[in-house]
Structure formats: structure tokens, C-alpha cells
Design a protein around this motif. Sequence first.
Motif, PDB file in Angstrom:
ATOM      1  N   ALA A  91      21.166  -5.095  39.803  1.00  0.00           N
ATOM      2  CA  ALA A  91      21.736  -5.564  38.537  1.00  0.00           C
ATOM      3  C   ALA A  91      21.688  -4.497  37.443  1.00  0.00           C
ATOM      4  N   LEU A  92      20.671  -3.630  37.496  1.00  0.00           N
ATOM      5  CA  LEU A  92      20.463  -2.673  36.405  1.00  0.00           C
ATOM      6  C   LEU A  92      21.093  -1.303  36.595  1.00  0.00           C
ATOM      7  N   GLY A  93      21.414  -0.947  37.811  1.00  0.00           N
ATOM      8  CA  GLY A  93      21.912   0.413  37.929  1.00  0.00           C
ATOM      9  C   GLY A  93      22.477   0.769  39.273  1.00  0.00           C
ATOM     10  N   ARG A 100      11.763   2.694  34.069  1.00  0.00           N
ATOM     11  CA  ARG A 100      12.046   3.917  33.310  1.00  0.00           C
ATOM     12  C   ARG A 100      13.261   3.673  32.437  1.00  0.00           C
ATOM     13  N   THR A 101      13.085   3.857  31.152  1.00  0.00           N
ATOM     14  CA  THR A 101      14.189   3.672  30.224  1.00  0.00           C
ATOM     15  C   THR A 101      14.340   4.910  29.361  1.00  0.00           C
ATOM     16  N   PRO A 126      14.600   6.988  25.996  1.00  0.00           N
ATOM     17  CA  PRO A 126      13.910   6.701  24.725  1.00  0.00           C
ATOM     18  C   PRO A 126      14.738   5.887  23.738  1.00  0.00           C
ATOM     19  N   ASP A 127      16.047   6.118  23.687  1.00  0.00           N
ATOM     20  CA  ASP A 127      16.869   5.404  22.710  1.00  0.00           C
ATOM     21  C   ASP A 127      17.224   3.984  23.161  1.00  0.00           C
ATOM     22  N   ALA A 128      16.802   3.584  24.365  1.00  0.00           N
ATOM     23  CA  ALA A 128      17.082   2.233  24.839  1.00  0.00           C
ATOM     24  C   ALA A 128      16.108   1.212  24.269  1.00  0.00           C
ATOM     25  N   LEU A 129      15.025   1.673  23.714  1.00  0.00           N
ATOM     26  CA  LEU A 129      14.026   0.785  23.126  1.00  0.00           C
ATOM     27  C   LEU A 129      14.021   0.944  21.612  1.00  0.00           C
ATOM     28  N   ASP A 130      13.666  -0.104  20.915  1.00  0.00           N
ATOM     29  CA  ASP A 130      13.616  -0.037  19.457  1.00  0.00           C
ATOM     30  C   ASP A 130      12.698   1.074  18.970  1.00  0.00           C
ATOM     31  N   LEU A 131      11.570   1.272  19.651  1.00  0.00           N
ATOM     32  CA  LEU A 131      10.634   2.304  19.229  1.00  0.00           C
ATOM     33  C   LEU A 131      11.253   3.691  19.324  1.00  0.00           C
ATOM     34  N   GLY A 132      11.967   3.958  20.415  1.00  0.00           N
ATOM     35  CA  GLY A 132      12.627   5.256  20.564  1.00  0.00           C
ATOM     36  C   GLY A 132      13.687   5.475  19.509  1.00  0.00           C
TER      37      GLY A 132
END
Length: 101
Positions: free
Chosen positions: A33-35, A55-56, A58-64
Amino acid sequence: MSTGRLVDAVWGTRAPASALGILRTYVHRLRKALGPAEDSAASLIRSTGDGHQLRTPPDALDLGAFRELLARAEQACGAGGIKGAAQVLDRRMAWIVGQYS
């Protein structure tokens, strides 16, 4: 996360005897489903010893995204552009508020 922790997270103390097999099926379905299934190196879920790692980018998370924003605002501020830094922060805050309202 170790397989044992995943089993505990999904079933707690009531894990069925087939929990490991079911967990493998869940992970397989998530990968699909993810990739891209053909390229295991590009998979967001990676097998690691006795577990799995998500593994995501960095910009995929709010913190990144927040850290990137802060770096841009600091650059603008360091270049004497306090107004530009404020505009960067304002735009990002508007995006964040829009995401959660």
C-alpha cells in the motif's frame, strides 16, 4: 520495532498462536500500500533483524517540516531579513492551522 513489541502493540496479552504469521501478512500489505514492491531498497518499511523500521523522508513528518522552516527563517533572520523570517513563519503556521482545523 521488534516483532515482539509489534505483537504486543496489536494484541497485547491476547496474541493468537498465529500472531507472527498474521503480522507478516500485515507488514506485506502495508508495504504494497505504501510503496514500490519491486524495489525493496525504496520500501518505507524495512526489515531489520527481528523487527521492522518505518523510514520516512524528513519532510514527510511535521517535525521535519518544522525544522526546515526554522532553518529558512534563521537564514533570513541572519541575513538581516527579520520581516522575511516572519513571513516564512506566518505562511507555515497558516498551513499547520489549515491542516488541523
